[in-house]
Motif scaffolding. Structure first.
Motif, short mmCIF file in Angstrom:
data_model
loop_
_atom_site.label_atom_id
_atom_site.label_comp_id
_atom_site.label_asym_id
_atom_site.label_seq_id
_atom_site.Cartn_x
_atom_site.Cartn_y
_atom_site.Cartn_z
N SER A 1 -6.55 -0.45 5.55
CA SER A 1 -7.77 0.22 5.10
C SER A 1 -7.40 1.16 3.96
O SER A 1 -7.42 2.38 4.12
CB SER A 1 -8.37 1.04 6.26
OG SER A 1 -8.54 0.25 7.41
N PRO A 2 -7.06 0.60 2.80
CA PRO A 2 -6.58 1.45 1.71
C PRO A 2 -7.66 2.38 1.17
O PRO A 2 -8.79 1.94 0.92
CB PRO A 2 -6.15 0.43 0.64
CG PRO A 2 -6.90 -0.82 0.96
CD PRO A 2 -7.10 -0.84 2.44
N MET B 1 -14.61 -7.72 4.76
CA MET B 1 -14.78 -7.48 3.33
C MET B 1 -14.25 -8.65 2.51
O MET B 1 -14.55 -8.79 1.34
CB MET B 1 -14.09 -6.18 2.93
CG MET B 1 -14.85 -4.97 3.46
SD MET B 1 -14.16 -3.42 2.90
CE MET B 1 -14.57 -3.49 1.14
N LEU B 2 -13.42 -9.48 3.12
CA LEU B 2 -12.83 -10.61 2.39
C LEU B 2 -13.66 -11.88 2.53
O LEU B 2 -13.48 -12.83 1.78
CB LEU B 2 -11.42 -10.88 2.92
CG LEU B 2 -10.34 -9.89 2.47
CD1 LEU B 2 -9.12 -9.99 3.36
CD2 LEU B 2 -9.96 -10.14 1.02
N LEU B 3 -14.54 -11.89 3.54
CA LEU B 3 -15.29 -13.12 3.81
C LEU B 3 -16.77 -12.94 3.49
O LEU B 3 -17.23 -11.83 3.24
CB LEU B 3 -15.13 -13.50 5.29
CG LEU B 3 -13.71 -13.76 5.77
CD1 LEU B 3 -13.70 -13.97 7.27
CD2 LEU B 3 -13.11 -14.95 5.06
N SER C 1 -10.10 -3.68 -3.78
CA SER C 1 -9.85 -5.03 -3.29
C SER C 1 -8.99 -5.03 -2.05
O SER C 1 -8.07 -4.24 -1.89
CB SER C 1 -9.16 -5.83 -4.40
OG SER C 1 -8.78 -7.09 -3.92
N HIS C 2 -9.33 -5.97 -1.15
CA HIS C 2 -8.49 -6.22 0.01
C HIS C 2 -7.63 -7.47 -0.21
O HIS C 2 -6.89 -7.87 0.68
CB HIS C 2 -9.37 -6.43 1.26
CG HIS C 2 -9.81 -5.16 1.89
ND1 HIS C 2 -9.05 -4.48 2.81
CD2 HIS C 2 -10.92 -4.41 1.71
CE1 HIS C 2 -9.67 -3.39 3.20
NE2 HIS C 2 -10.82 -3.33 2.55
N SER D 1 -4.25 5.02 -4.92
CA SER D 1 -4.89 3.73 -4.60
C SER D 1 -4.05 2.55 -5.10
O SER D 1 -4.27 1.42 -4.66
CB SER D 1 -6.30 3.68 -5.19
OG SER D 1 -6.24 3.85 -6.58
N HIS D 2 -3.09 2.81 -5.97
CA HIS D 2 -2.22 1.72 -6.42
C HIS D 2 -1.30 1.22 -5.31
O HIS D 2 -0.63 0.21 -5.46
CB HIS D 2 -1.39 2.16 -7.63
CG HIS D 2 -0.50 3.33 -7.34
ND1 HIS D 2 -0.94 4.64 -7.36
CD2 HIS D 2 0.81 3.40 -7.00
CE1 HIS D 2 0.05 5.45 -7.06
NE2 HIS D 2 1.13 4.73 -6.84
N LEU D 3 -1.26 1.94 -4.18
CA LEU D 3 -0.43 1.50 -3.05
C LEU D 3 -1.25 0.71 -2.01
O LEU D 3 -0.83 0.52 -0.88
CB LEU D 3 0.24 2.71 -2.38
CG LEU D 3 1.20 3.51 -3.28
CD1 LEU D 3 1.80 4.68 -2.51
CD2 LEU D 3 2.32 2.62 -3.83
N ALA D 4 -2.43 0.25 -2.42
CA ALA D 4 -3.34 -0.46 -1.50
C ALA D 4 -2.68 -1.65 -0.81
O ALA D 4 -2.99 -1.96 0.34
CB ALA D 4 -4.58 -0.92 -2.25
N CYS D 5 -1.75 -2.31 -1.49
CA CYS D 5 -1.12 -3.51 -0.91
C CYS D 5 -0.39 -3.22 0.40
O CYS D 5 -0.07 -4.14 1.15
CB CYS D 5 -0.17 -4.18 -1.90
SG CYS D 5 1.26 -3.19 -2.32
N PHE D 6 -0.13 -1.95 0.67
CA PHE D 6 0.59 -1.60 1.90
C PHE D 6 -0.33 -1.31 3.08
O PHE D 6 0.15 -1.08 4.18
CB PHE D 6 1.45 -0.34 1.66
CG PHE D 6 2.63 -0.56 0.74
CD1 PHE D 6 3.79 -1.14 1.24
CD2 PHE D 6 2.58 -0.21 -0.60
CE1 PHE D 6 4.89 -1.34 0.42
CE2 PHE D 6 3.67 -0.41 -1.43
CZ PHE D 6 4.83 -0.98 -0.93
#
Lengths: 389, 389, 389, 389
Positions: free
Chosen positions: A360-361, A276-278, A366-367, A352-357
Motif C-alpha cells: 500500500s505505497p 486497484m489492478l483489476l 501505480s500498483h 513515493s519512488h519506493l512504491a515497488c517495495f
C-alpha cells in the motif's frame, strides 16, 4: 554531503523479532563473507555509484516489547524453520549479542503516548551518541496493530495539542515511534500494515522537519506476484473474473493475524492492491490462516479465473512457498539505505519512488510492479547524477 | 494512405486448423454482436485512432494441406474442447462456409518449390481479385515443421538461383509461402516456430520489396508467464537456480510435437526465451507431452526453484490451464491488423516492435514482456501521430 | 419380495436445484442411450444380480421452495457451467417437464410443522398413486440448513407430543420431511449436512416403522480424497502436522454457505471427518469461499504438511477441480437404489453400510474410505445371497 | 527359533549412498533417543509382539563402488538438502564411522561375475564373523542398472553352468549380489528397479535354499499415491482418461536416470503400476527429469484427467514434495526386519506379502495399496500367532 565513511544506524521496532533477527544475521554473514548479497537491490548494478552506506558500516539497535532475545529468535528460526545453519549462527553470535545490547523496551499500546515519545527520543539519541553514528533510519517491523479509528487532525500543532490535553490521544504505538523519529530528524519507514506516519498531522510534522517517510506493508511474496501478474492479464486484454488467494503461515505474524482487527488491517492492503489492478467486475478474496507447523514459512495459493476470446474461461493458479524473514530482511536493508540516501540528498516527505517495495505505497499512482521499478530506476539515475556533482 | 473503408484480407496458412477456425468463428461472432472483443489488444484503448482495419471489413482465406474442413474443425472444437456453444456455431455457419470456399490446397514439404511459390502467388492474386481486396496479410498457422538445415545464401539473388537450379532447394514450405507473400507485397507473419521469413535471403527480398515481416512462435501461455515472472525475480535480485516446465496438450499441435524434430524446433524457442531471461547458472528444462484427452486445452506446470537472502531456497509453482485456440486467435487478428498498419505507413522489414507477441521475436533486444509492451506502446503513439498528419 | 418390474419413485427435496436437475437429465440421457453410466456404482459389476430397480423404471418427483424450474436450472447449468450440451438438453426436455409437473411446494422454515408434515404425506401418497408406484425413496438435496438447537426428546411419542403442543417444535424442515417419509414407510436419505433423520426421536420412529434411513452430507470431492489419503499417511506412519483445505465454488450451495450458521454446519462435517482420521496433534482447517465465476464448479486446494523419518518435513498438495452436480447426481441414484434394496430385503433403521457415501455417516465406525467400501462389498454379497434364495 | 537377543546384520549394496547413509544416521539417532520412530511401520502397533529384531541390535555393513564415504554423504545431505542438523550429525558420527569400517569394494558391471560372487560371499561371512552376527539381510540400494537382456535359464544349474562356461554370463551386478546372498542363506530385498533376484534361475536357487527374496523398486512417493488414488477413482466409477506424472529430482539417482536405459528401467515400473490400476483406455505417461538444485528432494506433479456423470471432464492434480532418503530409509529398516522375521519363521521364496512396499512387487496380485496393506496385516497376525506357539 555526509562522508561515505560515516556509520549508519538502523533502528528496528520489533528488534528481536524474526525479520529483525534475520537482518542482523544477514548483515553479519555478509560482512564476514559467509554469504552472497542475494535479494539485495542495493548491492546490484542499478545502485552503483550512489554513495550508499556500505554494509560494513551499518549498526543495528531497536525497541522490543516482547521478552524474547535476538539469540533465542535466531536459534528458533534455525531449529524450526531451517533458515540458517548452526555454524553460520555460531560465527555471527557476537553481532547478535551486540544488537541485543542495543535493544530498549518498546512502547505498549494504551500507555501514555507523550512520555513514550519522549523516552523513545532519548533512546534514539543515546544510541547515536554511544555508537558515534552520524545518520539513522527507523524501520517499523513490529506486529500488525489492529485497525484503529484515529483523530482527524490535519496539522501537527493540532495533534500535538490533543496529545498534550488528554495525555492520551488515539494514536497507535507505530505512530508514536514515527513522531519520535521525525522529531529527531530520522527517516521513518513502515514495513507493516500499521498506521505509522500515514496520518495527516504526522506528515505535516515530517514536512516541517524535511524528514523522509514511507510505507506501508512491504511487498514480499503473494502481493508482489499480484502486482506482476495482474498487469499481464490487462496487457493481453484477458478479463479476470475472480482472484482468490489463501495464505497459510505459522510465525508470530500469523498468530497476530488471528486477531480479527489485525487481520482486517493486513487484508485491506492485500485486497486493495489487487482491486486497484483489476477491473471493477473482478471478485477478489484473500484469506490468511495460521498453521503452526509452517513456522516462518508461508505458502500462498492463488486461483485466478479469467475469460478470453469467445468468453472461454481459463485458469491460472500459483503456489508460492517462501520464507517470510528471508524475503523481508533484504528489503529492510534496501529501504534503510535508500531512505538514508534520500536524506543525504537533503530531501524529505513521502518517498513515493519506493512504491515497488510496498503493498500500500503512500502517494503512489501505480500498483503495477514494473512501472514502480521504472520510477525507482529514474530516481536512482537522477540521484546518481546529483551525487556526482 | 489506404482508405479505412477498404477491406483487409487475412490469408491463413493452415486455414482449416484449430486456430484459423477460431479466428473465423470469433470474427463472425464479433461482427454479429454475439461476443465481446476480449483478448484483442487492437480493440483496446491503446489502439484507438490508428485507422486500423475494422473487424467488420476483414475477409479470410488461406491454404490447407489436410482434408479437414473449417466446419468439421469447428464442430470438433465445440464437441471435444467445449470452446463455443452450439447456437453460436449455428449462427456463424455462413461465415465458416465463406472461408471454406476461399481455401486452396497448400504446399507440401518435398514437392517442387518454385512451382509451389508460383501457384501460391496465383492463389493470392485470385483471392484479392475475387473479393475486391485492397490489402492483404499472410499469417502462418500451419503445424510446426521439423528443424531443417537450410542453405546459407545471404542474398535473394543467390537463393533464387539455387531454387532455379535444383528445382528443389532446401527450404521448408513456411519459407516458400513467405517468399510468395513478399513477392506479392503482402506482409508476412509467422505465428509458429517454423522458419518462415527468418532466412537472410528472404529478409533481403523483404527489404527489396519494402514488405513487413515478423515472427516467430506466438507467445500465448507458458512463455508469456515466463517473460513476466523471470524479470520479477531479477528485479528482486532473487537467484533462480532452476526452472522446469511441463506442458500437456491434446490437439494436432501436440500430435505434431510427438515427432522429435518438430518437438526440438518448438522447445528451442521455449527454452531460449527463458535462458535469455535468467542468469547463466540457471538450469532450464521444458517438456511437451501429448495427452489426447486434453484436446485443445493445454496445462503447463512450471516449478521455479530460487535462492534468496542467506541462501534460503524457495519455490514458486504455477499451473496454467488455457485453451490454445482461444488464446491464439485474438493474437492472429491483432498481428494482422498491426502488420497491415505498418504497411499502410509505408514501412517494411522486420517488425521488431511486435516482439511482445512472440516467443522468439526477430531482431528484438528484450524478452521481458513489459519492456516489449513499452516498445509497442511507443510505436503506436508515433504511428498515431503519423496517421493524424 | 417386490417384483423387479415395479417402478421406483425417487422423491427429491430441492427438486429444481442443480443436483436434482442433473439427476433428471442424467437418468433421461441414460434411458435414451445418450450417455454411459459413468460414476454409477449401482451399474458396476459389484452390484450385479441384486435385483436393483432398473434405471428405465425410475420416476422422479419432489418438493421445492424456490421459484426456479427444472428447465431453467438445466439451461443455466448448460450455459454457465457447461455441464451438458444443447442437443442433449433438447432431447431430454420431455423428461424434465415430467419432473416439473410432479413438483409440489416445499416446507419453509418457521412455518407450522405438523400441518407441513401432513401436507407432505399427502403429496407423497398422491405421487405414488398418480404414477402407480409400488416403492419410493426420499432424498434430501435442499440447501444446507443453519445449525439449530433442537429438542432432546429420545422417544417419538415425546417429540410427537411436543409438535402437537406448541404446534411449532424446534425441528428444521429436513426433519419434518424425514418424519413424513418414515410415516409413509418410505426410506429417507439425507444428502446434505442438515439434521434430517438424525434425531433420537425420529430414529425411534424409523425403528417402529422398520424404515431405512441414512446420512449425512454426501462425500463427493475434497472429503473423499481426505478419507483416502489420511489412511495412507497412517499406513506409512508419516505424521501429519497440519491439513489445510480451501474450497471455492460459485453455485447456490456456495451462496448459502455465506450464511455463517449454514457454513458452520457444512464445515463441521468436513473437519470432523479429517480430525477423526488423523492424530490428535494434527491441526486441521477447512475454508469455503463463494466465488461467483465458478458457478457449479468447485476447486479445492489442500495443503498437507507432514513429518517423516528424522523429523524431515514434507508436503503434499492437491487441487481438485470438480463439477459439483456431476459428482453428486450419480450418488443420488446409487443411494436411492440401495436404500430401496434394503427396504425390499425387509430391513429398516440406520444403513451404516452406506458410510462410504457420506462425510458424516450415521452409526459408522470408520471414516477410512477403503474400509467403508469393504463393508459395503460384504453387505452386497450377503444381499445377493439373500436375493437368490 | 533364533533368540531375540541376537544381532541382525543389514548388508547394504550402495552402502555410502544417500539412502544407506540416512538409514545409518536414523538408526543411530533412534538408539540415542534423538528422534522418534516416525515412518517406521515395524515400530507401530501392528508389528507388536512379533519378536522383531530390536533397533538397538541392528548392525550395518555393505558394498560400495563409488569413492564417497558415509561421512561425506551425511555432510552433503545436511548441507545441500537440509535433512538432519549439525548437532545430530555430530552425535551420530561414531556410528557412521563404524559403518564405514564395514564397507567393502562392490561389484562393477562388466567384470568377472563368478569371482565377484565368491568375493561377495567372503565379505558377507567375514562381516558376520567379525560382528558375531547370527542373522543377516541384504538390501540392494545401488543406482538403477540399465535394462539388460539376460539369459533365459529357468534352472539354477543351467545358469551356474553358463556362468562357469563363459566366465562371464549376462547378469547384472544386482543379480550377482542376490546369488551370493542366497548361497549364504541370507534374505535378499531389492529396493531398486534393477533385476536383482527376479530371474527364474535365481528364484530356483532361492527355493532350493529356502531363502526369502523380494522386490522390486520401493514405493516411496508418487507411485504410493497412485496406488492409493487410482482405486478411489475405480471405487467411484469415475473414468480416468489420462494420468500424467512429472518428477524432478537432483540426487545421484536423478543423475543415473539421465542415462536412457536406466531411465527406461525406472519408468517401466512407474508406468506399469499405474496401467495395471486403470482401465485399458487410460493414457499414462511418467517423466523423470534431473534438476540439480533439488538435491535429495523430489517433486512430483501428477495431472489426472477423468470423466464423470454425463461425460463431465474433471481434474485432480497433486504436488508431492518429498525428501527421497527420508522416505526410503525407514522402509529399508522395515523390510530388513520383516525379511528377517520370515526367515526366522523358517520360510523362503518370494515374500509377496510385502507388496505394499514396492512399485513392481514380485508375485503380487494387486497394486492397490490398501489391499496390499490388508495382506500384510493378515500375514502379521498369523506370524504373531506362530511366534506365540
Amino acid at each position: 554531503l555526509a562522508k561515505t565513511g560515516d556509520h549508519l544506524g538502523i533502528w528496528l521496532i520489533g528488534a528481536a523479532g524474526n525479520v529483525a533477527t534475520t537482518v542482523a544475521v544477514g548483515l553479519a554473514a555478509l560482512r564476514r563473507g559467509l554469504t552472497a548479497p542475494i535479494g539485495l537491490l542495493t548491492e546490484s548494478p542499478i545502485c552503483r555509484n550512489l554513495g550508499l552506506s556500505p554494509l560494513s558500516r551499518i549498526t543495528l539497535g531497536g525497541h522490543e516489547i516482547a521478552r524474547r532475545t535476538v539469540l533465542a529468535t535466531a536459534e528458533e528460526l534455525h531449529t524450526q524453520s531451517g533458515i540458517f545453519g548452526e555454524s553460520l549462527l555460531r560465527q555471527v553470535r557476537p553481532d547478535l549479542k551486540k544488537l541485543q545490547s542495543a535493544i530498549r523496551p518498546g512502547i505498549k499500546a494504551g500507555h501514555g503516548v507523550r512520555p513514550a515519545i519522549e523516552q523513545c527520543r532519548r533512546d534514539l539519541r543515546q544510541f547515536a551518541k554511544s555508537r558515534g553514528l552520524s545518520r539513522m533510519v527507523m524501520i517499523n517491523l513490529a506486529s500488525t496493530e489492529p485497525l484503529l479509528r484515529v483523530g482527524k487532525q490535519r496539522k501537527w500543532s493540532d495533534l500535538e495539542r490533543a496529545l498534550a490535553k488528554s495525555g492520551e490521544a488515539a494514536i497507535p504505538p507505530s505512530t508514536a515511534y514515527a513522531i519520535a523519529a521525525i522529531q529527531e530528524n530520522i527517516p521513518y519507514v513502515n514495513f507493516t500494515p500499521s498506521l505509522g506516519a500515514n496520518h495527516p498531522a504526522v506528515l505535516d510534522l515530517a514536512a516541517q522537519h524535511n524528514v523522509p517517510v514511507m510505507g506501508a506493508d512491504a511487498k514480499t511474496g503473494e502481493t508482489l506476484l499480484k502486482s506482476v501478474l495482474a498487469p499481464m492479464f490487462d496487457a493481453r486484454r484477458l478479463d479476470v473474473m475472480s482472484w482468490t488467494g489463501t495464505n497459510i503461515l505459522g510465525n508470530r505474524d500469523g498468530q497476530t493475524l488471528r486477531e480479527p482487527r489485525a487481520r482486517a488491517a493486513k487484508l485491506r492492503g492485500k485486497d486493495q492492491a489487487l482491486s486497484m489492478l483489476l477491473s471493477e467486475n473482478a471478485q477478489t478474496h484473500t484469506a490468511i490462516d495460521f498453521v503452526g507447523s509452517m513456522h516462518d514459512w508461508k505458502t500462498a495459493w492463488d486461483h485466478i479465473h479469467f475469460r478470453g476470446f469467445l468468453d472461454t474461461k481459463m485458469t491460472l493458479q500459483f503456489i508460492w512457498q517462501g520464507c517470510d524473514s528471508a524475503l523481508a530482511a533484504p528489503l529492510v536493508i534496501d529501504l534503510a539505505r535508500l531512505a538514508d540516501l534520500h536524506a543525504q540528498l537533503g530531501r524529505g516527505g513521502v518517498m513515493s519512488h519506493l512504491a515497488c517495495f510496498f503493498k500500500s505505497p503512500m502517494d503512489a499512482d501505480s500498483h503495477r510492479f514494473f512501472e514502480q521499478m521504472q520510477i525507482l530506476q529514474k530516481y536512482l539515475d537522477s540521484a546518481r547524477a546529483e551525487r556526482r556533482r
